[in-house]
Scaffold this motif. Structure first.
Motif, mmCIF file in Angstrom:
data_model
loop_
_atom_site.group_PDB
_atom_site.id
_atom_site.type_symbol
_atom_site.label_atom_id
_atom_site.label_comp_id
_atom_site.label_asym_id
_atom_site.label_seq_id
_atom_site.Cartn_x
_atom_site.Cartn_y
_atom_site.Cartn_z
ATOM 1 N N SER A 88 0.811 -1.217 0.000
ATOM 2 C CA SER A 88 0.000 0.000 0.000
ATOM 3 C C SER A 88 0.844 1.267 0.000
ATOM 4 O O SER A 88 0.301 2.359 -0.017
ATOM 5 C CB SER A 88 -0.925 0.004 1.221
ATOM 6 O OG SER A 88 -1.730 -1.147 1.239
ATOM 7 N N GLN A 89 2.192 1.151 0.052
ATOM 8 C CA GLN A 89 3.009 2.345 0.216
ATOM 9 C C GLN A 89 4.185 2.430 -0.749
ATOM 10 O O GLN A 89 4.758 3.499 -0.913
ATOM 11 C CB GLN A 89 3.539 2.400 1.658
ATOM 12 C CG GLN A 89 2.439 2.413 2.694
ATOM 13 C CD GLN A 89 2.961 2.296 4.104
ATOM 14 O OE1 GLN A 89 4.122 2.559 4.351
ATOM 15 N NE2 GLN A 89 2.112 1.887 5.026
ATOM 16 N N ASN A 90 4.562 1.331 -1.388
ATOM 17 C CA ASN A 90 5.748 1.328 -2.246
ATOM 18 C C ASN A 90 5.416 1.834 -3.645
ATOM 19 O O ASN A 90 5.089 1.064 -4.528
ATOM 20 C CB ASN A 90 6.335 -0.094 -2.331
ATOM 21 C CG ASN A 90 7.125 -0.438 -1.085
ATOM 22 O OD1 ASN A 90 7.650 0.449 -0.430
ATOM 23 N ND2 ASN A 90 7.188 -1.708 -0.759
ATOM 24 N N PHE A 91 5.508 3.137 -3.845
ATOM 25 C CA PHE A 91 5.228 3.738 -5.142
ATOM 26 C C PHE A 91 6.456 4.523 -5.586
ATOM 27 O O PHE A 91 6.889 5.438 -4.890
ATOM 28 C CB PHE A 91 4.014 4.665 -5.068
ATOM 29 C CG PHE A 91 2.783 3.995 -4.529
ATOM 30 C CD1 PHE A 91 2.076 3.092 -5.306
ATOM 31 C CD2 PHE A 91 2.343 4.249 -3.245
ATOM 32 C CE1 PHE A 91 0.945 2.459 -4.818
ATOM 33 C CE2 PHE A 91 1.215 3.623 -2.746
ATOM 34 C CZ PHE A 91 0.517 2.722 -3.531
ATOM 35 N N ASP A 92 7.019 4.168 -6.725
ATOM 36 C CA ASP A 92 8.183 4.901 -7.205
ATOM 37 C C ASP A 92 7.847 5.842 -8.358
ATOM 38 O O ASP A 92 8.699 6.568 -8.836
ATOM 39 C CB ASP A 92 9.304 3.942 -7.611
ATOM 40 C CG ASP A 92 8.871 2.949 -8.669
ATOM 41 O OD1 ASP A 92 7.682 2.934 -9.006
ATOM 42 O OD2 ASP A 92 9.727 2.181 -9.144
ATOM 43 N N PRO A 141 2.422 -2.626 -17.236
ATOM 44 C CA PRO A 141 3.448 -1.639 -17.615
ATOM 45 C C PRO A 141 3.724 -1.532 -19.109
ATOM 46 O O PRO A 141 3.881 -0.420 -19.618
ATOM 47 C CB PRO A 141 4.678 -2.116 -16.831
ATOM 48 C CG PRO A 141 4.110 -2.769 -15.619
ATOM 49 C CD PRO A 141 2.860 -3.461 -16.096
ATOM 50 N N PRO A 142 3.781 -2.637 -19.889
ATOM 51 C CA PRO A 142 4.115 -2.481 -21.314
ATOM 52 C C PRO A 142 2.992 -1.897 -22.174
ATOM 53 O O PRO A 142 3.238 -1.563 -23.331
ATOM 54 C CB PRO A 142 4.412 -3.930 -21.768
ATOM 55 C CG PRO A 142 4.524 -4.741 -20.536
ATOM 56 C CD PRO A 142 3.695 -4.053 -19.518
ATOM 57 N N ILE A 167 -2.689 2.776 -12.668
ATOM 58 C CA ILE A 167 -1.760 2.133 -11.751
ATOM 59 C C ILE A 167 -1.203 0.896 -12.450
ATOM 60 O O ILE A 167 -1.946 0.026 -12.893
ATOM 61 C CB ILE A 167 -2.414 1.783 -10.399
ATOM 62 C CG1 ILE A 167 -1.384 1.176 -9.452
ATOM 63 C CG2 ILE A 167 -3.637 0.892 -10.556
ATOM 64 C CD1 ILE A 167 -1.801 1.214 -7.990
ATOM 65 N N ALA A 168 0.128 0.880 -12.619
ATOM 66 C CA ALA A 168 0.802 -0.178 -13.372
ATOM 67 C C ALA A 168 1.771 -0.898 -12.437
ATOM 68 O O ALA A 168 2.947 -0.540 -12.351
ATOM 69 C CB ALA A 168 1.541 0.423 -14.567
ATOM 70 N N PRO A 169 1.302 -1.924 -11.719
ATOM 71 C CA PRO A 169 2.155 -2.587 -10.736
ATOM 72 C C PRO A 169 3.068 -3.622 -11.380
ATOM 73 O O PRO A 169 2.829 -4.097 -12.490
ATOM 74 C CB PRO A 169 1.140 -3.260 -9.813
ATOM 75 C CG PRO A 169 -0.015 -3.576 -10.712
ATOM 76 C CD PRO A 169 -0.060 -2.455 -11.722
ATOM 77 N N GLY A 170 4.107 -3.981 -10.670
ATOM 78 C CA GLY A 170 5.003 -5.041 -11.121
ATOM 79 C C GLY A 170 6.182 -4.509 -11.907
ATOM 80 O O GLY A 170 6.210 -3.363 -12.350
ATOM 81 N N SER A 229 3.911 0.756 -8.748
ATOM 82 C CA SER A 229 4.296 0.093 -7.509
ATOM 83 C C SER A 229 5.116 -1.129 -7.861
ATOM 84 O O SER A 229 4.746 -1.898 -8.747
ATOM 85 C CB SER A 229 3.053 -0.319 -6.705
ATOM 86 O OG SER A 229 3.421 -1.158 -5.627
ATOM 87 N N VAL A 230 6.234 -1.324 -7.179
ATOM 88 C CA VAL A 230 7.070 -2.496 -7.466
ATOM 89 C C VAL A 230 6.405 -3.774 -6.993
ATOM 90 O O VAL A 230 6.711 -4.864 -7.468
ATOM 91 C CB VAL A 230 8.461 -2.365 -6.812
ATOM 92 C CG1 VAL A 230 9.210 -1.193 -7.414
ATOM 93 C CG2 VAL A 230 8.342 -2.189 -5.299
ATOM 94 N N ALA A 231 5.498 -3.662 -6.036
ATOM 95 C CA ALA A 231 4.798 -4.846 -5.536
ATOM 96 C C ALA A 231 3.531 -5.064 -6.336
ATOM 97 O O ALA A 231 2.981 -4.149 -6.935
ATOM 98 C CB ALA A 231 4.459 -4.680 -4.056
ATOM 99 N N GLY A 232 3.070 -6.289 -6.335
ATOM 100 C CA GLY A 232 1.842 -6.620 -7.040
ATOM 101 C C GLY A 232 2.118 -7.334 -8.333
ATOM 102 O O GLY A 232 3.133 -7.115 -8.983
ATOM 103 N N ASP A 233 1.218 -8.230 -8.714
ATOM 104 C CA ASP A 233 1.437 -8.996 -9.929
ATOM 105 C C ASP A 233 1.121 -8.163 -11.159
ATOM 106 O O ASP A 233 0.464 -7.150 -11.099
ATOM 107 C CB ASP A 233 0.605 -10.279 -9.928
ATOM 108 C CG ASP A 233 -0.902 -9.996 -9.864
ATOM 109 O OD1 ASP A 233 -1.644 -10.965 -9.681
ATOM 110 O OD2 ASP A 233 -1.328 -8.844 -9.997
#
Length: 691
Positions: free
Chosen positions: A109-113, A137-138, A167-170, A194-198
């Motif tokens: 819920s917090q790791n957003f780059d 992401p792609p 929101i584009a996780p992974g 977010s680096v987390a999440g599938d």
């Protein structure tokens, strides 16, 4: 002289002032090509910048600041963001469990780059609807198609404000993808990463993605009013979404969620399936009601604040629940809340035209930029006439005009096998017609030794027959097998048409015609499939206690309303040329249904002048409507059974989904075993659960 000079000076000043005012007006004037206007007046919050953002890092909290932001404004955003983040962290600092991807669940819920500049303006204050679109992401082109279509469907009026963010996780293994995502975020200021999440599925993502979306909202956009959780294949009609949400009153707002609600979905216990859930994680056999993620759903911010900490704790305990929408339903149930149903949330779109889209809230399956842009063109290309979404009597008559299947039915319903002297006994209370395939001999035999066995059915005056066509690939062995079954048991009705999914409608008509001509004395008729367990004791007991007026034109089952005609290629596809309306008339789902003898007679006659469609249950609903027969809902028809469901069958009419004869027979034996103890054994028998 002096007065004249003064007058000239004043005139010149006025001219300069007017010129300045004119310049200001020109500067403030709207663009020559404004976004499409709607009376509700909602504004897409998306800033365009000509330069890349400058990054501001403050410990574990990061923000995007642009060159035209003042130092004071930037400092204020950082301070407010730090305080919100501290408040959210305090709830989850204790006992974090590392999940399979190595990221603590709460940290999802917090790791957003990557994120828009400062999150939402003023933490979302004034935003009526925040729309978070889950995207891989792609998939830049898909996001761009959304930006150019429904995400720009807004005006600059004073109405509800709408924000659209992706929101584009992974993490993609391709560095160019992540570099491209950073450039996209800098250009459009609408991407959260977010680096987390599938990143495997946007249609039904894991719970980590939903936690990321909720967490970002609570950290950076907590002052918004509603959040629409969407995905990149979804078309959104903001005009109607906003209209619907403006009707929400303060009381339900605190625990508000709305979407296409799935009821009593079966828990997947097959360990090889992606949505497998063990009994230790969720012991019940059906899930609570939940909003289907593929159709998108809306939640109020106060409800997200209630759900999020529980969802974090739940996923921490079970090491990430596979389906986010189901997980949300579980948490909603724990909070004693109930999601609201709206039929205009759709997960399947296909060849959607203007008529399909004009009242739609959401519509899915637009999984390419071309399809998304095509849906937008259809949405804006107004048609002169649209049929009613649900057809009325006049439209049904127009649709099925000039239909006469009398000769066609006489040709294809030539009997290969039919029972002899089956209905000479005039006291059949319930005749069961079981749809089966020629190759399903094992299931037919399983029925004959369980709920179709004479020792079980005789006392209740029940008879069982199997209805089938010819196999598409017909071998001498198959022909011989059916012949032997017919000779030995005398329970086969087989006609001269080829078996297929779309020809299930012909099986319905075949059963109606046979009963009308060969067994009109049967009081009630049950129609089901060969992979069902049936509790005739419960069924006949319920029918016996119905008042006489309800049994005259009885048509009873698990009622489906506002079920859309699917246009996407699949076995359930119904082309617009075949059925032009958006929704089917009410009908009973595939768990079987019960009819009175008089209902069968009426529907059999009506079939000859009713246009065929490839969905057999929906076709039966159309026949009933045209025959003047009302549909009666009953909750005892259960779709999705397993070997654990012997006790559930005691309070049901039937249970669907037993395709393996060993499990079929084993569950029946457990059901009939007097030693089997169920929680309901000590309860007084009543019929309240059927209504």
């Amino acid at each position: 002289m002096g007065d004249g000079l003064i007058r000239n000076i004043l005139a010149a000043c006025c001219l300069v002032s007017c010129f300045r005012i004119l310049l200001v007006l020109v500067y403030l004037a709207p663009d020559s090509n404004p976004p499409d206007h709607h009376p509700l007046g909602y504004t897409i919050i998306r800033k365009e910048y000509s330069v890349a953002p400058a990054r501001v890092d403050t410990g574990n909290v990061s923000f995007e600041g642009f060159h035209d932001d003042s130092d004071d404004a930037r400092r204020k955003m950082v301070e407010e963001g730090q305080e919100i983040a501290r408040q959210r962290r305090a709830d989850y600092d204790d006992g974090l469990v590392v999940d399979v991807e190595g990221v603590p669940v709460a940290e999802v819920s917090q790791n957003f780059d990557l994120m828009p500049a400062g999150g939402c303006p003023d933490n979302g204050r004034g935003i009526f609807l925040l729309t978070l679109v889950h995207s891989l992401p792609p998939h830049f082109e898909q996001r761009q198609a959304i930006r150019e279509t429904w995400a720009r469907n807004a005006s600059n009026g004073a109405g509800a404000r709408v924000a659209v963010l992706f929101i584009a996780p992974g993490i993609s293994p391709r560095p160019d993808v992540m570099t491209g995502l950073q450039k996209e975020a800098a250009r459009y200021d609408d991407v959260i990463h977010s680096v987390a999440g599938d990143s495997l599925s946007t249609f039904r993502p894991s719970s980590k993605v939903l936690l990321s979306m909720m967490g970002w909202t609570l950290n950076y956009c907590i002052n918004a009013k509603f959040v629409l959780f969407a995905h990149e294949e979804l078309f959104v009609n903001f005009h109607h979404v906003v209209s619907r949400l403006k009707l929400v009153t303060p009381k339900p707002f605190r625990s508000f969620s709305i979407g296409r609600v799935k009821k009593l979905a079966k828990v997947e216990r097959d360990a090889v399936k992606w949505d497998y859930v063990s009994e230790s994680v969720y012991p019940k056999e059906t899930y609570p009601h939940y909003c289907v993620g593929g159709a998108g759903f809306v939640m109020s911010i106060p409800f997200i604040r209630q759900v999020h900490p529980r969802a974090v704790q739940f996923n921490r305990e079970v090491n990430v629940f596979p389906a986010s929408d189901v997980m949300l339903g579980i948490i909603t149930s724990q909070l004693k809340a109930e999601p609201r149903y709206h039929e205009e949330f759709h997960k399947s779109g296909g060849e959607a035209n203007y008529c399909d889209l004009q009242d739609t809230l959401t519509l899915g399956d637009f999984n390419t930029p071309k399809l998304m842009r095509g849906a937008w063109r259809n949405h804006t290309d107004k048609m002169d006439y649209c049929p009613s979404p649900v057809p009325n009597a006049t439209e049904i008559t127009w649709w099925t005009k000039d239909v006469d299947y009398h000769q066609y039915f006489n040709n294809i319903f030539q009997f290969i096998h039919k029972p002899k002297l089956f209905c000479e006994i005039k006291n059949i209370t319930l005749l069961a017609l079981v749809s089966t395939h020629p190759h399903n001999a094992n299931l037919r035999n399983a029925i004959r030794v369980t709920w179709g066995h004479p020792e079980y059915t005789a006392a209740m005056k029940v008879k069982v027959l199997f209805v089938l066509g010819r196999a598409a690939v017909e071998t001498p062995e198959t022909i011989d097998l059916i012949q032997k079954e017919s000779d030995k048991f005398g329970d086969i009705i087989q006609a001269n048409f080829v078996e297929s999914f779309h020809n299930l409608t012909l099986k319905v008509i075949l059963g109606l015609r046979w009963v009308s001509t060969e067994c009109s004395s049967a009081k009630f008729i049950y129609k089901g499939d060969d992979d069902m367990l049936v509790n005739f004791e419960h069924m006949t007991g319920y029918l016996d206690q119905l008042p006489v007026f309800q049994t005259q034109n009885l048509f009873m089952g698990n009622l489906m309303t506002m079920s859309p005609a699917l246009r996407m290629p699949s076995k359930y596809q119904v082309h617009r040329e075949v059925y032009p309306f958006k929704y089917f008339l009410p009908y009973f789902s595939g768990g079987g249904y019960i009819m009175s003898g008089s209902t069968v007679q009426k529907m059999s006659r009506m079939a000859e002048t009713t246009k065929l469609i490839p969905i057999d249950d929906a076709y039966a609903g159309i026949l009933a409507y045209r025959s003047g027969v009302s549909l009666m809902h009953a909750g005892g028809f259960i779709v999705g059974g397993s070997k654990r469901d012997a006790c559930r069958l005691r309070k049901a009419f039937n249970m669907h989904g037993f395709k393996r004869p060993t499990i079929f027979i084993g569950t029946w034996k457990t059901f009939r075993d007097p030693k089997t103890k169920c929680q309901e054994d000590n309860q007084k028998k009543n019929w309240a659960h059927i209504a």
